[in-house]
Design a protein around this motif. Structure first.
Motif, mmCIF file in Angstrom:
data_model
loop_
_atom_site.group_PDB
_atom_site.id
_atom_site.type_symbol
_atom_site.label_atom_id
_atom_site.label_comp_id
_atom_site.label_asym_id
_atom_site.label_seq_id
_atom_site.Cartn_x
_atom_site.Cartn_y
_atom_site.Cartn_z
ATOM 1 N N GLY A 1 0.818 -1.214 0.000
ATOM 2 C CA GLY A 1 0.000 0.000 0.000
ATOM 3 C C GLY A 1 0.846 1.255 0.000
ATOM 4 O O GLY A 1 0.565 2.224 -0.720
ATOM 5 N N ASP A 2 1.896 1.242 0.795
ATOM 6 C CA ASP A 2 2.817 2.368 0.873
ATOM 7 C C ASP A 2 3.473 2.643 -0.479
ATOM 8 O O ASP A 2 3.516 3.786 -0.958
ATOM 9 C CB ASP A 2 3.865 2.047 1.941
ATOM 10 N N ALA A 3 3.980 1.585 -1.120
ATOM 11 C CA ALA A 3 4.678 1.758 -2.399
ATOM 12 C C ALA A 3 3.736 2.225 -3.502
ATOM 13 O O ALA A 3 4.100 3.085 -4.321
ATOM 14 C CB ALA A 3 5.350 0.438 -2.804
ATOM 15 N N LEU A 4 2.519 1.692 -3.532
ATOM 16 C CA LEU A 4 1.560 2.126 -4.550
ATOM 17 C C LEU A 4 1.110 3.560 -4.311
ATOM 18 O O LEU A 4 0.828 4.300 -5.259
ATOM 19 C CB LEU A 4 0.339 1.200 -4.573
ATOM 20 N N GLY A 5 1.037 3.953 -3.047
ATOM 21 C CA GLY A 5 0.543 5.292 -2.732
ATOM 22 C C GLY A 5 1.574 6.398 -2.814
ATOM 23 O O GLY A 5 1.213 7.580 -2.828
ATOM 24 N N GLY A 6 2.854 6.039 -2.879
ATOM 25 C CA GLY A 6 3.891 7.073 -2.932
ATOM 26 C C GLY A 6 3.738 8.061 -4.072
ATOM 27 O O GLY A 6 3.804 9.282 -3.861
ATOM 28 N N PRO A 7 3.514 7.605 -5.315
ATOM 29 C CA PRO A 7 3.437 8.552 -6.437
ATOM 30 C C PRO A 7 2.245 9.495 -6.387
ATOM 31 O O PRO A 7 2.262 10.544 -7.038
ATOM 32 C CB PRO A 7 3.331 7.623 -7.664
ATOM 33 N N THR A 8 1.197 9.130 -5.643
ATOM 34 C CA THR A 8 -0.011 9.967 -5.618
ATOM 35 C C THR A 8 -0.076 10.865 -4.401
ATOM 36 O O THR A 8 -1.033 11.638 -4.242
ATOM 37 C CB THR A 8 -1.269 9.081 -5.650
ATOM 38 N N GLU A 9 0.927 10.792 -3.529
ATOM 39 C CA GLU A 9 0.890 11.565 -2.285
ATOM 40 C C GLU A 9 0.821 13.067 -2.556
ATOM 41 O O GLU A 9 1.529 13.606 -3.416
ATOM 42 C CB GLU A 9 2.126 11.263 -1.435
ATOM 43 N N ASP B 1 7.629 3.458 -8.880
ATOM 44 C CA ASP B 1 8.422 2.362 -9.436
ATOM 45 C C ASP B 1 8.697 1.265 -8.413
ATOM 46 O O ASP B 1 9.720 0.575 -8.477
ATOM 47 C CB ASP B 1 9.737 2.886 -10.024
ATOM 48 N N GLY B 2 7.789 1.099 -7.437
ATOM 49 C CA GLY B 2 7.940 0.031 -6.464
ATOM 50 C C GLY B 2 8.778 0.372 -5.258
ATOM 51 O O GLY B 2 9.137 -0.526 -4.482
ATOM 52 N N HIS B 3 9.082 1.634 -5.056
ATOM 53 C CA HIS B 3 9.877 2.041 -3.903
ATOM 54 C C HIS B 3 8.980 2.255 -2.686
ATOM 55 O O HIS B 3 7.999 2.988 -2.748
ATOM 56 C CB HIS B 3 10.618 3.351 -4.193
ATOM 57 N N VAL B 4 9.330 1.642 -1.552
ATOM 58 C CA VAL B 4 8.636 1.956 -0.308
ATOM 59 C C VAL B 4 9.126 3.308 0.187
ATOM 60 O O VAL B 4 10.193 3.787 -0.196
ATOM 61 C CB VAL B 4 8.855 0.871 0.761
ATOM 62 N N ASP C 1 0.097 7.514 0.687
ATOM 63 C CA ASP C 1 0.936 6.366 1.027
ATOM 64 C C ASP C 1 0.649 5.877 2.441
ATOM 65 O O ASP C 1 0.622 4.673 2.704
ATOM 66 C CB ASP C 1 2.420 6.683 0.834
ATOM 67 N N SER C 2 0.388 6.812 3.365
ATOM 68 C CA SER C 2 0.077 6.414 4.739
ATOM 69 C C SER C 2 -1.328 5.828 4.840
ATOM 70 O O SER C 2 -1.560 4.864 5.580
ATOM 71 C CB SER C 2 0.220 7.609 5.689
#
Length: 390
Positions: free
Chosen positions: A19-27, A66-69, A310-311
């Motif tokens: 969830g964190d990795a998928l949400g990073g780009p949209t934060e 790109d899959g980064h936590v 991301d959170s």
């Protein structure tokens, strides 16, 4: 449901990290901006919101995507490491003695930097406060969180507390409140306690979405409790994460101090209050309710909600993963984020499960000692003639 503490711990850790990795780009974005940038809803691992991430925001050049936590998962891992070191229930003093070392002295790979460094270099100012207050200012760890920006920074990494207190949400709440006092105050600290309790309840055999929400509202106080009640009640009126996004935002708005422009907080944002709440945890619980506990839909709702996505997706994913077990987390995603983030999350989950079993045995022995030492009153008897009654 998860069929063992090992399965539940793995579901929680992998579920939160994905969830964190998928949400990073949209934060930090709005749902409209997310759809415009990515050509629709984000339903898979995507690249950064700004392809030129190194120069788009020079103050914080982070490769989110790109899959980064993000720092959420890195802090979960740091706290898990403290548990493996101490192998006991933690106190605020353990945070000062061990978590500060994890963030300030241990060199680790930071995916968003694409290099190795100490974790504190990646943390937001509210999380750097741990180092400032505990190592440099020598504040009593039980009070070190006072004066910090009130945000979700403590709640976002409290899932390990729920894992080691599996099945005991009251104990998880109390332990998280204790250790979060070294980092946060007010409703930021309260959210940390409730997040830990949610995971502990989700790991209990027979737990359901409703039991998790009921546990949270039973233990929460003040604005945090009111926000969870309002958001989860609103969530019961929708059965789709897309429709839930504006409904949950409307429900949490009265409790959120940040305001509508997430990147330009209001003047009274993030100050201590008994009527406010962080946005992330109530919305994560709301998504869990709106989707019937479905892992993927809970995460998609958080990712496409925007703001602190991301959170939100990480907390919702951790609770849903704990509730159902590791099988609900797509293996191709969990494998990809571990490869690209250079993290072994299976080892983290396995370590927490071992500590959970050890602490359960310690708790049983502690309570047995209490039973043996409890002053049970002797039954009253009638005195014999001539005997002085006691």
């Amino acid at each position: 449901m998860a069929d063992s503490i090992e399965d539940g711990a793995l579901g929680c850790i992998l579920g939160g990290a994905v969830g964190d990795a998928l949400g990073g780009p949209t934060e930090g974005r709005t749902p409209e901006a997310i759809r415009e940038r990515f050509g629709g809803d984000v339903l898979d691992i995507v690249g950064p919101f700004h392809p030129d991430w190194q120069t788009a925001r020079p103050l914080s050049p982070l490769h989110k995507g790109d899959g980064h936590v993000t720092d959420d998962t890195l802090m979960v891992m740091a706290l898990a490491s403290v548990y493996e070191t101490v192998r006991a229930h933690l106190s605020a003093f353990d945070i000062a003695d061990h978590l500060v070392t994890e963030i300030a002295d241990v060199v680790t790979y930071v995916p968003e930097f694409e290099r190795e460094t100490v974790l504190v270099n990646r943390l937001f100012y509210a999380e750097k406060y741990l180092l400032l207050r505990l190592r440099h200012a020598h504040v009593d760890p039980r009070e070190a969180g006072v004066g910090n920006v009130v945000n979700c920074g403590a709640a976002m990494y409290m899932s390990p507390v729920g894992i080691v207190n599996a099945g005991d949400p009251e104990g998880a709440y109390q332990e998280a409140i204790e250790i979060a006092g070294a980092h946060q105050s007010s409703y930021g600290r309260e959210a940390a306690g409730v997040m830990a309790a949610a995971v502990a309840e989700a790991l209990r055999p027979g737990a359901t979405v409703d039991s998790v929400v009921q546990c949270c509202t039973r233990l929460a106080h003040d604005g945090t409790r009111a926000a969870i009640l309002a958001v989860t009640e609103a969530a019961r009126g929708v059965q789709d994460w897309r429709r839930a996004i504006p409904v949950l935002r409307d429900a949490v708005r009265p409790f959120d101090s940040v305001g509508e422009d997430y990147r330009a907080p209001a003047l009274d944002a993030r100050k201590p209050s008994r009527t406010k709440a962080i946005e992330e945890l109530p919305v994560a619980l709301g998504m869990l309710v709106a989707t019937g506990g479905n892992y993927l839909d809970t995460v998609f709702g958080g990712v496409n909600y925007g703001r602190d996505s991301d959170s939100i997706a990480g907390m919702g994913g951790a609770i849903a993963g704990a509730l159902h077990g590791a099988y609900v987390v797509p293996s191709h995603w969990s494998a990809l984020i571990q490869e690209r983030s250079r993290k072994d999350l299976h080892a983290v989950a396995a370590g927490l499960a071992r500590v959970a079993r050890e602490l359960f045995a310690q708790d049983q022995e502690r309570f047995a000692r209490r039973v043996r030492g409890f002053p049970v009153a002797l039954p009253m008897t009638e005195p014999t003639p001539g005997e002085v009654p006691i």
